[in-house]
Design a protein around this motif. Structure first.
Motif, PDB file in Angstrom:
ATOM      1  N   UNK A   1      43.515  73.936  31.061  1.00 49.47           N
ATOM      2  CA  UNK A   1      43.740  74.548  29.748  1.00 49.47           C
ATOM      3  C   UNK A   1      42.924  73.816  28.688  1.00 49.47           C
ATOM      4  N   UNK A   2      42.844  72.479  28.812  1.00 53.14           N
ATOM      5  CA  UNK A   2      42.060  71.700  27.849  1.00 53.14           C
ATOM      6  C   UNK A   2      40.579  72.065  27.885  1.00 53.14           C
ATOM      7  N   UNK A   3      40.118  72.553  29.020  1.00 53.49           N
ATOM      8  CA  UNK A   3      38.710  72.916  29.163  1.00 53.49           C
ATOM      9  C   UNK A   3      38.461  74.411  28.980  1.00 53.49           C
ATOM     10  N   UNK A   4      39.519  75.186  28.842  1.00 55.72           N
ATOM     11  CA  UNK A   4      39.369  76.634  28.761  1.00 55.72           C
ATOM     12  C   UNK A   4      39.179  77.107  27.322  1.00 55.72           C
ATOM     13  N   UNK A   5      39.027  78.404  27.174  1.00 53.47           N
ATOM     14  CA  UNK A   5      38.904  79.006  25.844  1.00 53.47           C
ATOM     15  C   UNK A   5      40.227  78.980  25.088  1.00 53.47           C
ATOM     16  N   UNK A   6      41.325  78.713  25.786  1.00 50.93           N
ATOM     17  CA  UNK A   6      42.654  78.665  25.166  1.00 50.93           C
ATOM     18  C   UNK A   6      42.920  77.330  24.462  1.00 50.93           C
ATOM     19  N   UNK A   7      42.032  76.384  24.582  1.00 53.47           N
ATOM     20  CA  UNK A   7      42.267  75.053  24.016  1.00 53.47           C
ATOM     21  C   UNK A   7      42.396  75.122  22.499  1.00 53.47           C
ATOM     22  N   UNK A   8      43.105  74.146  21.959  1.00 53.46           N
ATOM     23  CA  UNK A   8      43.328  74.079  20.524  1.00 53.46           C
ATOM     24  C   UNK A   8      42.283  73.191  19.839  1.00 53.46           C
ATOM     25  N   UNK A   9      41.717  72.252  20.583  1.00 50.06           N
ATOM     26  CA  UNK A   9      40.772  71.284  20.031  1.00 50.06           C
ATOM     27  C   UNK A   9      39.478  71.335  20.838  1.00 50.06           C
ATOM     28  N   UNK A  10      38.374  71.230  20.147  1.00 54.76           N
ATOM     29  CA  UNK A  10      37.082  71.182  20.825  1.00 54.76           C
ATOM     30  C   UNK A  10      36.844  69.747  21.291  1.00 54.76           C
ATOM     31  N   UNK A  11      36.495  69.598  22.564  1.00 57.26           N
ATOM     32  CA  UNK A  11      36.245  68.272  23.124  1.00 57.26           C
ATOM     33  C   UNK A  11      34.754  67.963  23.102  1.00 57.26           C
ATOM     34  N   UNK A  12      34.458  66.688  22.938  1.00 57.42           N
ATOM     35  CA  UNK A  12      33.064  66.266  23.034  1.00 57.42           C
ATOM     36  C   UNK A  12      32.615  66.377  24.491  1.00 57.42           C
ATOM     37  N   UNK A  13      31.315  66.360  24.702  1.00 60.00           N
ATOM     38  CA  UNK A  13      30.792  66.408  26.069  1.00 60.00           C
ATOM     39  C   UNK A  13      31.324  65.237  26.884  1.00 60.00           C
ATOM     40  N   UNK A  14      31.374  64.073  26.248  1.00 57.82           N
ATOM     41  CA  UNK A  14      31.845  62.876  26.942  1.00 57.82           C
ATOM     42  C   UNK A  14      33.291  63.062  27.418  1.00 57.82           C
ATOM     43  N   UNK A  15      34.170  63.546  26.541  1.00 58.78           N
ATOM     44  CA  UNK A  15      35.568  63.774  26.916  1.00 58.78           C
ATOM     45  C   UNK A  15      35.680  64.852  27.989  1.00 58.78           C
ATOM     46  N   UNK A  16      34.855  65.882  27.882  1.00 59.01           N
ATOM     47  CA  UNK A  16      34.860  66.939  28.891  1.00 59.01           C
ATOM     48  C   UNK A  16      34.510  66.366  30.256  1.00 59.01           C
ATOM     49  N   UNK A  17      33.489  65.532  30.313  1.00 58.31           N
ATOM     50  CA  UNK A  17      33.092  64.907  31.575  1.00 58.31           C
ATOM     51  C   UNK A  17      34.204  64.021  32.122  1.00 58.31           C
ATOM     52  N   UNK A  18      34.896  63.289  31.234  1.00 52.88           N
ATOM     53  CA  UNK A  18      36.017  62.445  31.669  1.00 52.88           C
ATOM     54  C   UNK A  18      37.107  63.295  32.311  1.00 52.88           C
ATOM     55  N   UNK A  19      37.448  64.412  31.672  1.00 54.27           N
ATOM     56  CA  UNK A  19      38.475  65.294  32.230  1.00 54.27           C
ATOM     57  C   UNK A  19      38.052  65.844  33.583  1.00 54.27           C
TER      58      UNK A  19
END
Length: 52
Positions: free
Chosen positions: A17-35
């Motif tokens: 959900x954090x990586x989907x279009x339903x997320x509430x906050x935009x993540x940085x590329x770095x955070x996305x890679x961590x997830x």
């Protein structure tokens, strides 16, 4: 074993959900890679448990 796999699936669901279009906050590329790396680790752990 089955309980732990179900827990892992619930974690993956929340992380997706954090990586989907339903997320509430935009993540940085770095955070996305961590997830993604955490998710890969959870999947690998679940596969190992299922194979035992």
């Amino acid at each position: 074993m089955d309980n732990k796999i179900l827990e892992n699936l619930e974690k993956l669901k929340k992380m997706l959900v954090l990586l989907s279009e339903e997320r509430k906050v935009v993540l940085s590329h770095h955070k996305t890679f961590e997830h993604v790396e955490k998710m890969r680790s959870i999947v690998n752990e679940s596969i190992e448990m299922a194979n035992k």
